[in-house]
Write a protein that holds these residues in place. Structure first.
Motif, PDB file in Angstrom:
ATOM      1  N   ILE A 230       0.842  -1.199   0.000  1.00  0.00           N
ATOM      2  CA  ILE A 230       0.000   0.000   0.000  1.00  0.00           C
ATOM      3  C   ILE A 230       0.876   1.246   0.000  1.00  0.00           C
ATOM      4  N   SER A 231       1.953   1.213   0.773  1.00  0.00           N
ATOM      5  CA  SER A 231       2.875   2.349   0.806  1.00  0.00           C
ATOM      6  C   SER A 231       3.480   2.602  -0.572  1.00  0.00           C
ATOM      7  N   ILE A 232       3.860   1.534  -1.264  1.00  0.00           N
ATOM      8  CA  ILE A 232       4.427   1.684  -2.608  1.00  0.00           C
ATOM      9  C   ILE A 232       3.391   2.256  -3.568  1.00  0.00           C
ATOM     10  N   ALA A 233       2.167   1.740  -3.514  1.00  0.00           N
ATOM     11  CA  ALA A 233       1.106   2.266  -4.388  1.00  0.00           C
ATOM     12  C   ALA A 233       0.853   3.739  -4.103  1.00  0.00           C
ATOM     13  N   ARG A 234       0.824   4.115  -2.848  1.00  0.00           N
ATOM     14  CA  ARG A 234       0.640   5.517  -2.477  1.00  0.00           C
ATOM     15  C   ARG A 234       1.809   6.365  -2.957  1.00  0.00           C
ATOM     16  N   GLY A 235       3.023   5.793  -2.864  1.00  0.00           N
ATOM     17  CA  GLY A 235       4.194   6.513  -3.323  1.00  0.00           C
ATOM     18  C   GLY A 235       4.163   6.782  -4.815  1.00  0.00           C
ATOM     19  N   VAL A 236       3.723   5.797  -5.589  1.00  0.00           N
ATOM     20  CA  VAL A 236       3.608   5.981  -7.042  1.00  0.00           C
ATOM     21  C   VAL A 236       2.570   7.055  -7.359  1.00  0.00           C
ATOM     22  N   ALA A 237       1.427   6.978  -6.693  1.00  0.00           N
ATOM     23  CA  ALA A 237       0.343   7.927  -6.964  1.00  0.00           C
ATOM     24  C   ALA A 237       0.735   9.351  -6.606  1.00  0.00           C
ATOM     25  N   ALA A 238       1.581   9.525  -5.609  1.00  0.00           N
ATOM     26  CA  ALA A 238       1.937  10.860  -5.135  1.00  0.00           C
ATOM     27  C   ALA A 238       3.136  11.454  -5.860  1.00  0.00           C
ATOM     28  N   LYS A 246       1.977   2.324 -14.864  1.00  0.00           N
ATOM     29  CA  LYS A 246       0.802   1.535 -14.493  1.00  0.00           C
ATOM     30  C   LYS A 246       1.158   0.609 -13.329  1.00  0.00           C
ATOM     31  N   LEU A 247       0.252   0.493 -12.383  1.00  0.00           N
ATOM     32  CA  LEU A 247       0.486  -0.355 -11.218  1.00  0.00           C
ATOM     33  C   LEU A 247      -0.677  -1.313 -11.046  1.00  0.00           C
ATOM     34  N   ASN A 248      -0.373  -2.596 -11.003  1.00  0.00           N
ATOM     35  CA  ASN A 248      -1.370  -3.626 -10.714  1.00  0.00           C
ATOM     36  C   ASN A 248      -1.104  -4.166  -9.315  1.00  0.00           C
ATOM     37  N   PHE A 249      -2.142  -4.158  -8.497  1.00  0.00           N
ATOM     38  CA  PHE A 249      -2.051  -4.569  -7.098  1.00  0.00           C
ATOM     39  C   PHE A 249      -2.868  -5.839  -6.922  1.00  0.00           C
ATOM     40  N   LEU A 250      -2.199  -6.942  -6.559  1.00  0.00           N
ATOM     41  CA  LEU A 250      -2.884  -8.217  -6.361  1.00  0.00           C
ATOM     42  C   LEU A 250      -2.777  -8.616  -4.898  1.00  0.00           C
ATOM     43  N   TYR A 251      -3.912  -8.956  -4.301  1.00  0.00           N
ATOM     44  CA  TYR A 251      -3.916  -9.374  -2.893  1.00  0.00           C
ATOM     45  C   TYR A 251      -4.417 -10.811  -2.792  1.00  0.00           C
ATOM     46  N   GLY A 252      -3.722 -11.607  -1.987  1.00  0.00           N
ATOM     47  CA  GLY A 252      -4.123 -12.984  -1.769  1.00  0.00           C
ATOM     48  C   GLY A 252      -4.566 -13.224  -0.345  1.00  0.00           C
ATOM     49  N   GLY A 253      -5.742 -13.810  -0.176  1.00  0.00           N
ATOM     50  CA  GLY A 253      -6.263 -14.133   1.150  1.00  0.00           C
ATOM     51  C   GLY A 253      -6.705 -15.584   1.207  1.00  0.00           C
ATOM     52  N   MET A 264      -8.315   1.430   0.144  1.00  0.00           N
ATOM     53  CA  MET A 264      -7.179   2.340   0.288  1.00  0.00           C
ATOM     54  C   MET A 264      -6.649   2.786  -1.071  1.00  0.00           C
ATOM     55  N   LEU A 265      -6.857   1.973  -2.096  1.00  0.00           N
ATOM     56  CA  LEU A 265      -6.391   2.304  -3.433  1.00  0.00           C
ATOM     57  C   LEU A 265      -7.405   3.126  -4.220  1.00  0.00           C
ATOM     58  N   GLU A 266      -8.679   2.908  -3.944  1.00  0.00           N
ATOM     59  CA  GLU A 266      -9.730   3.603  -4.699  1.00  0.00           C
ATOM     60  C   GLU A 266      -9.666   5.109  -4.537  1.00  0.00           C
ATOM     61  N   VAL A 267      -9.125   5.586  -3.424  1.00  0.00           N
ATOM     62  CA  VAL A 267      -9.062   7.033  -3.178  1.00  0.00           C
ATOM     63  C   VAL A 267      -7.850   7.674  -3.845  1.00  0.00           C
ATOM     64  N   LEU A 268      -6.970   6.861  -4.434  1.00  0.00           N
ATOM     65  CA  LEU A 268      -5.778   7.403  -5.078  1.00  0.00           C
ATOM     66  C   LEU A 268      -6.084   7.845  -6.503  1.00  0.00           C
ATOM     67  N   GLU A 269      -5.325   8.848  -6.927  1.00  0.00           N
ATOM     68  CA  GLU A 269      -5.495   9.356  -8.281  1.00  0.00           C
ATOM     69  C   GLU A 269      -5.169   8.256  -9.293  1.00  0.00           C
ATOM     70  N   ASN A 270      -5.946   8.213 -10.347  1.00  0.00           N
ATOM     71  CA  ASN A 270      -5.755   7.270 -11.465  1.00  0.00           C
ATOM     72  C   ASN A 270      -6.213   5.853 -11.149  1.00  0.00           C
ATOM     73  N   PHE A 271      -6.957   5.652 -10.035  1.00  0.00           N
ATOM     74  CA  PHE A 271      -7.491   4.308  -9.800  1.00  0.00           C
ATOM     75  C   PHE A 271      -8.477   3.967 -10.921  1.00  0.00           C
ATOM     76  N   GLY A 272      -8.325   2.763 -11.466  1.00  0.00           N
ATOM     77  CA  GLY A 272      -9.158   2.339 -12.593  1.00  0.00           C
ATOM     78  C   GLY A 272      -8.581   2.703 -13.934  1.00  0.00           C
ATOM     79  N   LYS A 273      -7.584   3.601 -13.935  1.00  0.00           N
ATOM     80  CA  LYS A 273      -6.928   3.986 -15.179  1.00  0.00           C
ATOM     81  C   LYS A 273      -5.509   3.429 -15.213  1.00  0.00           C
ATOM     82  N   HIS A 274      -4.656   3.932 -14.343  1.00  0.00           N
ATOM     83  CA  HIS A 274      -3.292   3.415 -14.240  1.00  0.00           C
ATOM     84  C   HIS A 274      -3.101   2.506 -13.031  1.00  0.00           C
ATOM     85  N   LEU A 275      -4.089   2.465 -12.159  1.00  0.00           N
ATOM     86  CA  LEU A 275      -3.982   1.689 -10.925  1.00  0.00           C
ATOM     87  C   LEU A 275      -5.146   0.705 -10.841  1.00  0.00           C
TER      88      LEU A 275
END
Length: 346
Positions: A230-238, A246-253, A264-275
């Motif tokens: 999440i920190s890395i994704a936030r760092g890219v967005a900022a 482009k950043l693809n974030f995959l979570y395994g549960g 946490m990612l939906e509020v970042l700029e470019n979610f759905g476009k580059h994220l």
């Protein structure tokens, strides 16, 4: 307490055959003191498990903070080899190791006081803990810090989930999973009270965001490995210099209720476009509704990207079994490990 540790004194640590030296107090360990002095001392886990910070003691004496550390063997003792993350000097020492520029700290680590401010639930067994610091601690997205927690023997390593914003760096957020019989997580979830102060030492870690690399990014997370990703994704967005990445974030549960991170990612700029966010669960039964991928996160990554993985910068964090499976998959895909970034925790 060992009498040699009662009075705080600084000792000169000399690197054999280099002429390089640094000071280390008897309230610190050789590895972290070296990094505080910009000496590129190789390391990984920082807590005695991996053995990557071994050095040879040529002259002088050291005390081992954790004599039973898994990374320190009987053969090491015979050869006067010690763990940098566990060795406290009794006096001046000469040691033998090979500094590696790869480990030169971007931000020299420091010890600060952290005041516990709040806890926010993330899932049924993961929460985010916020600390305000007595001094700025600059760090790169993806790095971690060592927390000294009440009633816990030794320090615990946790990754930051936030990023440094603005001109101050006095807040750290950690996303921690509650582990049965886990001293560290039980202290955070059950013992630590709002306003209580602890020592925080950081930053550490080599799996930080490479801002100068403009490849597309893949982040793979499981469990509390969510935090550094999440920190890395936030760092890219900022970062304005990474807006085209482009950043693809995959979570395994394990089950659908374990899946987290999308909010946490939906509020970042470019979610759905580059994220983009996707998740996989290994057990989709037990009556829970799940419309996503079923399987393991490394299988999801391979099915989504295949040979394109060779053209991506890849970061991952999570349980050891997950990390091993990801490495095996990337190796089979002939992905260069120069573009794969992770910190070894045990």
């Amino acid at each position: 307490m060992n009498e040699t540790l009662v009075n705080n004194q600084n000792h000169r640590i000399t690197l054999a055959d280099t002429g390089q030296s640094f000071e280390c107090g008897n309230d610190d360990v050789l590895l972290r003191s070296a990094l505080r002095n910009n000496v590129a001392f190789p390391y990984e886990c920082n807590v005695g498990a991996c053995g990557n910070c071994k050095f040879e003691l040529i002259e002088g004496e050291v005390d081992a903070k954790w004599p039973e550390a898994p990374g320190w063997t009987a053969k090491d003792r015979e050869r006067r080899r010690y763990l940098g993350c566990q060795s406290v000097p009794r006096g001046d020492c000469t040691i033998k190791l090979r500094p590696n520029p790869h480990y030169a700290p971007i931000h020299q680590p420091k010890r600060v006081t952290g005041t516990f401010m709040s806890r926010r639930p993330v899932t049924h067994d993961i929460a985010e803990f916020r600390f305000e610091l007595s001094d700025d601690m600059w760090f790169e997205p993806g790095q971690y810090a060592l927390l000294t927690l009440p009633g816990v023997s030794g320090q615990r390593a946790y990754s930051m989930s936030n990023i440094v914003q603005g001109s101050h760096a006095k807040v750290l957020d950690f996303q921690v999973r509650r582990v049965p019989d886990g001293q560290g997580s039980n202290a955070l979830f059950g013992t630590l009270a709002a306003g209580q102060q602890i020592e925080i030492d950081g930053p550490y870690g080599m799996a930080y965001l490479r801002r100068n690399v403009k490849r597309d990014i893949l982040c793979l997370a499981g469990g509390s490995g969510l935090a550094p990703m999440i920190s890395i994704a936030r760092g890219v967005a900022a970062d304005p210099g990474m807006q085209g990445v482009k950043l693809n974030f995959l979570y395994g549960g394990r089950t659908p209720r374990d899946v987290c991170g999308r909010d946490m990612l939906e509020v970042l700029e470019n979610f759905g476009k580059h994220l983009h966010f996707d998740a996989a669960v290994s057990h989709a039964g037990d009556g829970e509704q799940w419309g996503g991928h079923t399987g393991f996160v490394h299988e999801l990554a391979e099915s989504m990207f295949g040979d394109r993985l060779r053209d991506m910068e890849i970061y991952f964090a999570g349980p050891p079994a997950m990390g091993q499976a990801i490495q095996k998959m990337l190796l089979a895909r002939n992905v260069s490990f120069g573009q794969v970034h992770f910190d070894q925790f045990y």
